[in-house]
Design an enzyme around this catalytic site. Sequence first.
Site, PDB file in Angstrom:
ATOM      1  CB  CYS A 313      36.375  42.450  30.455  1.00 53.01           C
ATOM      2  SG  CYS A 313      36.995  42.612  32.154  1.00 53.01           S
ATOM      3  CB  THR A 315      40.283  41.864  34.782  1.00 54.62           C
ATOM      4  OG1 THR A 315      40.958  43.109  34.686  1.00 54.62           O
ATOM      5  CG2 THR A 315      40.625  41.223  36.114  1.00 54.62           C
TER       6      THR A 315
END
Length: 478
Positions: A313, A315
């Site tokens: 991921c 972010t």
Amino acid sequence: MGFKKIGVACGVNPLPGLKIKAWLIATGSDLDMEVEVVESAQEMPLEPPTPRIALGDRKIAAFLAASELQKAGCEAVIIPDVRTEPFLPELQKELQVPVISLLAGLPESLKAEGIRRIGLLGRAVPQDFYEKIFGADFEFVKLAEDLTPIYDILQSPGEALKKHGFSPENEEMMMKAGEKLLEAGAEVLIPNCTQMARFAEELRLRGLPVIDPLRNAAVEAVKATPKRLPKPFKVGLIGGLGPAATVDLYDKIVKATPAKTDQEHIKVVVEQNPQIPDRTAALLRGGVDPTLAMFNCAKRLEDDECDAIIVPCNTAHAFLPYLQRFIRTPFINMQQAALDEIKAKLGDKARIGLLATTGTVQTGIYSDKAKAMGLAMFVPDAEHQERVMAAIYGPKGAKAGYTDGVCREDLLSAAEVLVRDHGCNCLILGCTELPLILDESDDFEVAGAHVVVIDPTAALARKVVKTAEEAFERTGIH
């Protein structure tokens, strides 16, 4: 005075374990060495319903005991059980602490003494196992049929030797068995029953040339403790951010691994937690902070002795600095892996367009690294950034399970702006959902130009494989 810390799986076979403990201390004293003996209380399950379950019980109990002793920092481990000898290689493969065989060094020492014919006192383990371990230089005397009833009594489910020990009756049975083996041509006797091995010294005093495997293992452990074995490389994956991206990364690791068999692939531990709060919401809208949930996952992976941790991921990487203050295991950074590949492909001529969540864009987890590397980076304008977000989070977006149609149109519109208005020759799919919509490519046509499209998930997978291969070159084990 030296010092050794040796583990004994006493709970697996208590009485022979105590005998080994005594030999360890005595051997240490003889060598002017302090020996700390650590005992494991892990017991063998009772009354297994089938022979196959009995074997499984023995293997798992031995592994649990050895694992406990490994965690206790022991330099070597002894399993006081002849029946574990045939599967010691299986056991050792799962451990780093050396497991000392009860037979360690015996073939070499007997050969040096000119001994070639061996008799097995007991029948806990098939004779062909010993023949394989000792090799063609030795001959094992065949078990006489009239010894079977004796061994049946001594090694019965009631375990006469455990119950009554070196009683006159048991002593005479063992002496009779030993004498018959000597009459058949045996030069030495090796107890093929751990309970019989407890009485090796008593039998020797009565004239039988019995080798004590319990003492042998103790002496080997103290005199020549092997070094700990290297640990196979294992990567830990914080999953669920989101679930499809986790599957995508794992799939790419498998495909990037140059393995010819299942066993040559990389050990991967996935701590799948889809309940980790949304990272973008936390960064942009004051949503629930995912730090603790991510830390808990990382700590579990560290406790599982992973050598590196990865996060599929983009972010979420904004929260890694908080985790890294408490987690010793290194993280392989997804953004750095992608930018390193771009630098290798395009050098200083790279003009990078970033397609990512607004949270990723605003944190600078890509732009800061690109700037430090001297690479130019650009992001879409506000209108097209909204379309990137729609491609990810919209009702027809990737997180809703869509990979074509509206979400692809939204993503391509932002890509066209970056290439047409900023002259980008490289696009980063900076959200792990975006490679589900657009494929990685070295020659992708968009806005009348041909550009490189980098999938950070794939770059991370390649970096993981490279790291694992480097570890294999150092250790020689997968």
